[in-house]
Design an enzyme around this catalytic site. Structure first.
Site, mmCIF file in Angstrom:
data_model
loop_
_atom_site.group_PDB
_atom_site.id
_atom_site.type_symbol
_atom_site.label_atom_id
_atom_site.label_comp_id
_atom_site.label_asym_id
_atom_site.label_seq_id
_atom_site.Cartn_x
_atom_site.Cartn_y
_atom_site.Cartn_z
ATOM 1 N N CYS A 1 -37.004 -55.674 -53.177
ATOM 2 C CA CYS A 1 -36.887 -57.039 -53.725
ATOM 3 C C CYS A 1 -37.655 -58.039 -52.876
ATOM 4 C CB CYS A 1 -35.418 -57.463 -53.798
ATOM 5 S SG CYS A 1 -34.729 -57.935 -52.196
ATOM 6 N N SER B 1 -16.669 -46.999 -21.191
ATOM 7 C CA SER B 1 -16.522 -47.777 -19.949
ATOM 8 C C SER B 1 -15.474 -48.868 -20.115
ATOM 9 C CB SER B 1 -17.865 -48.409 -19.585
ATOM 10 O OG SER B 1 -18.297 -49.259 -20.648
ATOM 11 N N ASP C 1 -23.387 -43.695 -34.383
ATOM 12 C CA ASP C 1 -24.205 -42.520 -34.727
ATOM 13 C C ASP C 1 -23.668 -41.732 -35.917
ATOM 14 O OD1 ASP C 1 -22.892 -41.326 -31.612
ATOM 15 O OD2 ASP C 1 -22.049 -40.959 -33.617
ATOM 16 N N HIS D 1 -18.228 -50.863 -34.473
ATOM 17 C CA HIS D 1 -19.550 -51.448 -34.228
ATOM 18 C C HIS D 1 -20.567 -51.045 -35.298
ATOM 19 C CE1 HIS D 1 -18.265 -51.792 -29.718
ATOM 20 N NE2 HIS D 1 -17.745 -52.725 -30.465
HETATM 21 N N1 APR Z 1 -17.742 -37.328 -21.072
HETATM 22 C C1 APR Z 1 -16.935 -38.380 -20.729
HETATM 23 N N2 APR Z 1 -17.416 -39.587 -20.304
HETATM 24 C C2 APR Z 1 -18.748 -39.722 -20.225
HETATM 25 C C3 APR Z 1 -19.657 -38.656 -20.524
HETATM 26 C C4 APR Z 1 -19.094 -37.419 -20.955
HETATM 27 N N3 APR Z 1 -19.856 -36.361 -21.272
HETATM 28 N N4 APR Z 1 -20.935 -39.100 -20.330
HETATM 29 C C5 APR Z 1 -20.824 -40.405 -19.920
HETATM 30 N N5 APR Z 1 -19.517 -40.768 -19.864
HETATM 31 C C6 APR Z 1 -18.934 -42.094 -19.573
HETATM 32 C C7 APR Z 1 -19.638 -42.903 -18.505
HETATM 33 O O1 APR Z 1 -18.999 -42.667 -17.273
HETATM 34 C C8 APR Z 1 -19.448 -44.360 -18.987
HETATM 35 O O2 APR Z 1 -18.352 -44.988 -18.323
HETATM 36 O O3 APR Z 1 -19.065 -42.824 -20.782
HETATM 37 C C9 APR Z 1 -19.076 -44.223 -20.480
HETATM 38 C C10 APR Z 1 -20.044 -44.878 -21.451
HETATM 39 O O4 APR Z 1 -19.965 -46.254 -21.255
HETATM 40 P P1 APR Z 1 -20.972 -47.242 -22.007
HETATM 41 O O5 APR Z 1 -22.344 -46.770 -21.874
HETATM 42 O O6 APR Z 1 -20.642 -48.609 -21.518
HETATM 43 O O7 APR Z 1 -20.578 -47.056 -23.552
HETATM 44 P P2 APR Z 1 -19.392 -47.708 -24.386
HETATM 45 O O8 APR Z 1 -18.160 -47.867 -23.589
HETATM 46 O O9 APR Z 1 -19.292 -46.954 -25.631
HETATM 47 O O10 APR Z 1 -20.010 -49.175 -24.720
HETATM 48 C C11 APR Z 1 -19.305 -50.030 -25.549
HETATM 49 O O11 APR Z 1 -21.152 -51.538 -25.661
HETATM 50 O O12 APR Z 1 -23.392 -51.726 -25.699
HETATM 51 C C12 APR Z 1 -22.275 -51.857 -26.470
HETATM 52 O O13 APR Z 1 -22.042 -51.661 -28.793
HETATM 53 C C13 APR Z 1 -22.282 -50.908 -27.651
HETATM 54 O O14 APR Z 1 -20.446 -49.609 -28.530
HETATM 55 C C14 APR Z 1 -21.105 -49.989 -27.356
HETATM 56 C C15 APR Z 1 -20.226 -50.811 -26.445
#
Ligand code: APR
Length: 250
Positions: A158, A197, A109, A124
């Protein structure tokens, strides 16, 4: 906040006070409070869009209309509206204090940079950078959205096909970013996981690299992660709220 949280907060304050080469490793949870969905868990983006169709490089190269509809209906409006949250600004403050070594992000983002952060390693890619597969001309979010009004998939001047600057599943990560992230993980004294996660590799290998090289590992994530067992401190709470409690903005 419950007493155990207070104990953890003061422990985190001590750890940050005694660290001066901090790596912040952010995931979708860090941008959740900027109105951007996380990917997994209840209401996650991938429960609404199948990543094997909407975020897969092989499907994209065969028929990119899936991705571009997803961009038009979801990515563009959400990213366009999103603003950095307190957590982003606290990291900028940590940089000003000379304690932040690197920000490694899985997020696409660009909100760290919007908040004024320098030195962001994007593992990413970035959804605000779109480019032509033929002539490599680059387009920003608005230019791409305008092209999409004319035709979908959008075409470059192009005649070439456009591709988002995000790394789709099945695509290799940018090698330079991966290498910089590994070096940062190997050379930090505190590795701070913020809202991830930790299930997607190779990004999720970074906490263990840091730990194996002697860094303190702290995880601030609402849900448990597979790395909690090797962490020195785990706080299951909002990353932005906890950071704002521990580090006051100037
Ligand atoms: N503060 C802290 N943790 C949070 C909050 C918050 N406000 N809101 C949600 N979470 C936690 C959730 O508990 C979850 O475990 O953030 C985590 C987000 O996990 P994912 O959705 O799996 O995101 P991420 O770990 O960034 O995914 C990794 O996967 O889909 C691909 O390319 C994409 O970069 C991404 C990668």
């Amino acid at each position: 906040m419950t007493s155990s949280n207070d104990g953890k907060i003061s422990e985190l304050k001590k750890i940050i006070a005694t660290s001066d080469k901090i790596v912040a490793f952010t995931g979708a949870g860090f941008s959740a409070e900027s109105g951007i969905s996380t990917f997994r868990g209840a209401g996650g983006l991938w429960s609404r869009y199948d990543p094997n169709i909407y975020a897969n490089i092989n499907i994209f190269m065969q028929d990119s209309s899936y991705y571009w509809n997803f961009f038009k209906d979801e990515r563009y409006p959400v990213i366009k509206k999103a603003k950095p949250n307190d957590g982003h600004y606290v990291l900028v403050e940590l940089e000003k204090l000379g304690k932040l070594y690197r920000v490694i992000t899985q997020n696409i983002d660009g909100l760290h940079q919007v908040a004024g952060q320098s030195d962001v390693i994007e593992l990413h890619g970035n959804t605000r950078k779109i480019y032509c597969l033929n002539c490599e001309k680059t387009y920003n979010l608005d230019e791409t959205y305008k092209l999409l009004q004319k035709e979908l998939p959008p075409k470059c001047s192009c005649g070439g096909n456009l591709k988002p600057g995000t790394i789709l599943f099945g695509e290799p990560l940018p090698q330079a970013a991966l290498e910089m992230a590994r070096i940062a993980a190997q050379n930090c004294d505190l590795f701070l996981v913020l809202g991830s996660s930790l299930v997607v590799y190779p990004a999720a290998s970074m906490p263990r690299i840091a730990k194996n090289n002697g860094a303190t590992l702290v995880i601030i994530n609402i849900d448990p992660t597979p790395m909690d067992e090797i962490a020195d401190l785990v706080i299951n709470n909002s990353a932005s709220k906890i950071l704002s409690t521990v580090i006051k903005r100037g």
